[in-house]
Each structure stands twice: as structure tokens, then as C-alpha cells.
Design an enzyme around this catalytic site. Structure first.
Site, PDB file in Angstrom:
ATOM      1  N   CYS A 174     -10.929   2.789   1.752  1.00  0.00           N
ATOM      2  CA  CYS A 174     -11.158   4.047   1.042  1.00  0.00           C
ATOM      3  C   CYS A 174     -12.549   4.007   0.430  1.00  0.00           C
ATOM      4  O   CYS A 174     -12.984   2.967  -0.061  1.00  0.00           O
ATOM      5  CB  CYS A 174     -10.111   4.247  -0.052  1.00  0.00           C
ATOM      6  SG  CYS A 174     -10.282   5.838  -0.913  1.00  0.00           S
TER       7      CYS A 174
ATOM      8  N   GLU B 170      -1.089   0.337   5.730  1.00  0.00           N
ATOM      9  CA  GLU B 170       0.312   0.120   5.402  1.00  0.00           C
ATOM     10  C   GLU B 170       1.034   1.443   5.175  1.00  0.00           C
ATOM     11  O   GLU B 170       0.410   2.455   4.862  1.00  0.00           O
ATOM     12  CB  GLU B 170       0.410  -0.734   4.145  1.00  0.00           C
ATOM     13  CG  GLU B 170      -0.213  -0.037   2.966  1.00  0.00           C
ATOM     14  CD  GLU B 170      -0.550  -0.969   1.820  1.00  0.00           C
ATOM     15  OE1 GLU B 170      -0.572  -2.189   2.021  1.00  0.00           O
ATOM     16  OE2 GLU B 170      -0.793  -0.454   0.728  1.00  0.00           O
TER      17      GLU B 170
ATOM     18  N   CYS C 170       5.631   7.031   2.706  1.00  0.00           N
ATOM     19  CA  CYS C 170       4.286   7.120   2.143  1.00  0.00           C
ATOM     20  C   CYS C 170       3.318   6.563   3.191  1.00  0.00           C
ATOM     21  O   CYS C 170       3.478   5.431   3.635  1.00  0.00           O
ATOM     22  CB  CYS C 170       4.249   6.298   0.848  1.00  0.00           C
ATOM     23  SG  CYS C 170       2.604   6.125   0.159  1.00  0.00           S
TER      24      CYS C 170
ATOM     25  N   CYS D 291      -0.675   1.415  -4.075  1.00  0.00           N
ATOM     26  CA  CYS D 291      -1.407   1.655  -2.836  1.00  0.00           C
ATOM     27  C   CYS D 291      -2.437   0.566  -2.559  1.00  0.00           C
ATOM     28  O   CYS D 291      -3.180   0.144  -3.402  1.00  0.00           O
ATOM     29  CB  CYS D 291      -2.048   3.033  -2.847  1.00  0.00           C
ATOM     30  SG  CYS D 291      -3.650   3.139  -3.601  1.00  0.00           S
TER      31      CYS D 291
ATOM     32  N   CYS E  70      -8.149   0.106  -8.268  1.00  0.00           N
ATOM     33  CA  CYS E  70      -7.386   0.142  -7.018  1.00  0.00           C
ATOM     34  C   CYS E  70      -7.900  -0.908  -6.042  1.00  0.00           C
ATOM     35  O   CYS E  70      -9.094  -0.972  -5.754  1.00  0.00           O
ATOM     36  CB  CYS E  70      -7.519   1.537  -6.430  1.00  0.00           C
ATOM     37  SG  CYS E  70      -6.991   1.647  -4.719  1.00  0.00           S
TER      38      CYS E  70
ATOM     39  N   CYS F 212     -12.288   3.813  -6.781  1.00  0.00           N
ATOM     40  CA  CYS F 212     -11.599   3.777  -8.084  1.00  0.00           C
ATOM     41  C   CYS F 212     -11.474   2.304  -8.509  1.00  0.00           C
ATOM     42  O   CYS F 212     -10.942   1.496  -7.742  1.00  0.00           O
ATOM     43  CB  CYS F 212     -10.226   4.426  -7.994  1.00  0.00           C
ATOM     44  SG  CYS F 212     -10.280   6.106  -7.338  1.00  0.00           S
TER      45      CYS F 212
HETATM   46  S1  SF4 Z   1      -6.880   5.099  -5.913  1.00  0.00           S
HETATM   47 FE1  SF4 Z   1      -7.650   3.748  -4.258  1.00  0.00          FE
HETATM   48  S2  SF4 Z   1      -6.925   4.631  -2.328  1.00  0.00           S
HETATM   49 FE2  SF4 Z   1      -6.698   6.203  -3.946  1.00  0.00          FE
HETATM   50  S3  SF4 Z   1      -8.657   7.384  -3.867  1.00  0.00           S
HETATM   51 FE3  SF4 Z   1      -8.981   5.793  -5.403  1.00  0.00          FE
HETATM   52  S4  SF4 Z   1      -9.912   4.070  -4.257  1.00  0.00           S
HETATM   53 FE4  SF4 Z   1      -8.985   5.479  -2.748  1.00  0.00          FE
END
Ligand code: SF4
Length: 374
Positions: free
Chosen positions: A131, A111, A124, A366, A138, A135
Site C-alpha cells: 500500500c 491476504e 475481507c 490488515c 499499519c 499510515c
Molecule cells: S491503513 Fe495500511 S493498508 Fe490501509 S491505507 Fe493505510 S497504509 Fe494502506
């Protein structure tokens, strides 16, 4: 703190994934000429194709009337293959925030978000499908890494936004993209080569690139220290944004698992090095999470960690209010706690802002839209 087993960190994309077709945005001006010659096509047409793509923002071959009709399809297939299809666009803020969900050639979803302000327009972009940084707060991180995006797939998100603005599709009249932030899906520095390629295409003068100023580009990272050091040596003065989210290793090891490899001290030292080498102020991103990282003592500690490198204005803190998610462990801080956090940082001389909350109603954080769709 974690309720589930932490996900492993993933640095490399799975082997054997098919690559997207080569596109002129993947290539330098000379490489485009070579590519056409390899295909048995006249190399000098590369400049015309680049002008259509980067200067005129044309996406319909029928409009490329300076190309001979008999060769047009071959030329377009050779250097301008279709890389992504918009699946859905969601609007907020009276149409000035537009989030697009893209389907890539292999079905991967990413996106981008275009945000128009009175004085600028920021896009953005995503740099990876998924990813690998895991994290826990997220949505993208929970799905793992599917693959790295190519340079052209990242550039295409910017060009699509530039096209919408140029055609007056965003309220406010025709405009142009002034800023690009690598804060969509993915860890940009884990896809270093494609991200640097993108920065070069964005800053190459038209018609070889979009002719943007490097100062309008922000590359974010969770702290891949060797890559941060490498970026400082590239000679491109982009802004570096470090997603710190905690000033102490104990908490950061959980919130940003890459911290188990590179500590807060090593990561902040690499950010400071970036500011020292490039003379560009580094932005420290700090998502405010209620009861998790928003304590007054952590504001003091954050200020002390940053101040230990001197107060020559090398750093700026950007606090990010999370979307309020009732019942979730990862929810927005109390406004009073947020204000106190700002007050304490500023009292210690750290320049601080609170990021605006554009696009909240369209899951602006995100990765959330793609995660829902998937
Ligand atoms: S916040 Fe999400 S997109 Fe950003 S580095 Fe951590 S896991 Fe990856």
C-alpha cells in the site's frame, strides 16, 4: 509525533511490472466470448466456463465434463489461468475465522480473511499488494506499494472463500458469502478501475458474476476525495467506509498522511456527498489508539464534525479496537476510555458501534500476516 521520517505517499504502481494473465473475471460476458475467439476457440464456451467458475465454483478442469476433453486444457488456459496459490491458512474462533496468505503469479503476497457469523459470512479482501498510503500504525503501509491487483485477483479471493463455504469446509455447514469488505491490504480507491470491475463481477447475475447484492459490499478508503466523488456517481449502492481515525487535521496529517492533501473537512464533505447521492449510510472507521486519538475531547469534536452535516442518519461510527501490543506506541485504548468515547458520540446523537475483534490471535489487523511472512 512520528519517531521516523514519514514515508512518501505513492499513488501509482511502479512502471514495468508484469501484469497477471487475463482471466474471465477480468472481462465482461461479451469480452469473454471475444477473448476465446481471438484464441481460435469457440466463443460460446465462455458461458460454460463462467458457469463453472461463478455458479458451480469449480476449480478442477477434470470436473468440467461438458467441455470437450480435447479442448478443455486450452479453454481453461485461455480464460481460467491459475492466478494465486494459498501459502498458508490460519484459523481462529473455532475455525469460523480463516485467514489465507496468497502468493500471486509474481511472488507478491496478499491476504484475505473469511469470517463466518450465525447470520452471515463476510470476506475481507486485499486490493493491492502492499500500500502506498504510508499510515504509520499499519504494517502494510510500512512496506510501500508493490503493485495494483487485477480485478480477477481480487474476485478470486471471494470465489475461494465462497468455494470453502459451499463445500462445508467452514464449521456451520454449507453456506455462501453474503458480504465482501475491501479492508485487506491496499487502498481500494487507489486501484479504482480494478475495484469497480470487482464490484461489477460480484454483483453481475450468475453465471456472468456471483450475483451478490451491492448492499452487502463495503468499499473502504483513507479519503481519496476525487475518487469518493466518482464512486458516488457509479450508480452501484455499495457502502462507503471512510477510515478517519482523527477528527482534526493536526493529528490526521500524521496518522493518515493523505490528509495533507485532502483535509478532514474536504474528506468528510465527500463522505456526506456519497450518502446524499446514494442514500447509503456512510461508515466512519476509527481505530482507537491509546493516548493518541482516544481523548474525550476528540470524541466531542468527531461528533461535531459529523453533526455539521445534519442528523438525518447519514453516518455511523465504527470504532476499531487495535490489537493490544505491549510497549508499542500504537496500542489498544483503555476499555474505560473506549466506553467514554462511545458514550460521548451517542450523547451527541451519532450512531456508534465497536467492531468485534475477530481473528486477533491470527494477526487479524490488515497486512500483518503478509508483513511477517515477507
Ligand atoms: S491503513 Fe495500511 S493498508 Fe490501509 S491505507 Fe493505510 S497504509 Fe494502506
Amino acid at each position: 509525533m512520528s519517531e521516523r521520517t514519514p514515508l512518501p505517499l505513492v499513488f501509482d504502481e511502479p512502471r514495468g511490472r508484469k501484469k497477471p494473465p487475463p482471466h474471465l473475471a477480468d472481462l465482461t460476458a461479451d469480452e469473454r466470448v471475444e477473448r476465446l475467439k481471438e484464441l481460435g476457440l469457440p466463443g460460446f464456451r465462455a458461458k460454460q466456463l463462467s458457469t463453472h467458475y461463478f455458479a458451480r465454483l469449480v476449480d478442477d478442469p477434470a470436473e468440467m465434463t461438458d467441455l470437450p476433453a480435447a479442448q478443455r486444457d486450452e479453454l481453461v488456459a485461455g480464460l481460467l489461468p491459475n492466478l494465486m496459490t494459498p501459502l498458508r491458512t490460519m484459523e481462529a474462533d473455532r475455525g469460523t475465522t480463516r485467514k489465507t496468505l496468497w502468493k500471486l503469479f509474481d511472488g507478491a503476497l496478499v491476504e484475505s480473511v473469511l469470517m463466518r457469523y450465525p447470520d452471515r459470512a463476510t470476506i475481507c479482501v486485499s486490493s493491492q499488494a502492499g500500500c502506498g498510503m504510508a499510515c504509520p500504525f499499519c504494517a502494510t503501509g510500512q512496506g510501500g506499494l508493490q503493485r495494483n491487483m487485477s480485478t480477477a485477483e481480487i474476485v478470486e479471493q471471494v470465489v475461494a472463500g465462497a468455494r470453502s463455504l459451499a463445500r462445508g469446509e467452514v464449521p456451520g455447514g454449507p453456506g455462501r458469502v453474503s458480504n465482501v469488505v475491501f479492508m485487506g491490504m491496499g487502498e481500494p480507491l487507489a486501484n479504482y478501475k480494478a475495484v469497480i470491475g470487482t464490484v461489477r463481477r460480484l454483483t453481475d447475475p450468475t453465471p456472468d458474476g456471483l450475483g451478490m447484492s451491492a448492499r452487502g459490499i463495503t468499499v473502504s478508503t483513507v479519503g481519496l476525495v476525487p475518487r469518493m466523488l466518482q464512486l458516488a456517481e457509479e450508480g452501484i449502492p455499495v457502502t462507503l467506509a471512510l477510515s478517519l481515525h482523527a477528527p482534526d487535521d493536526e493529528l490526521r496529517n500524521e496518522l493518515v498522511p493523505i490528509n495533507t492533501r485532502y483535509s478532514v473537512a474536504e474528506t468528510v464533505a465527500a463522505a456526506w456527498n456519497y450518502a446524499k447521492v446514494t442514500k447509503r449510510r456512510v461508515s466512519i472507521e476509527y481505530a482507537m489508539m491509546r493516548g493518541i486519538n482516544d481523548h474525550a475531547w476528540r470524541a466531542d469534536l468527531l461528533a461535531d464534525v459529523l453533526q455539521s452535516y445534519g442528523d438525518w442518519g447519514w453516518v455511523h461510527v465504527n470504532l476499531i479496537p487495535l490489537n493490544p501490543t505491549p510497549g508499542s506506541k500504537w496500542t489498544a485504548s483503555d476499555p474505560a476510555d473506549e466506553r467514554e468515547f462511545v458514550r460521548r458520540l451517542e450523547a451527541k446523537g451519532i450512531s456508534t458501534t465497536v467492531r468485534d475483534t475477530r481473528g486477533r490471535e491470527i494477526d487479524g489487523a490488515c497486512g500483518q500476516l503478509a508483513a511477517t511472512e515477507a
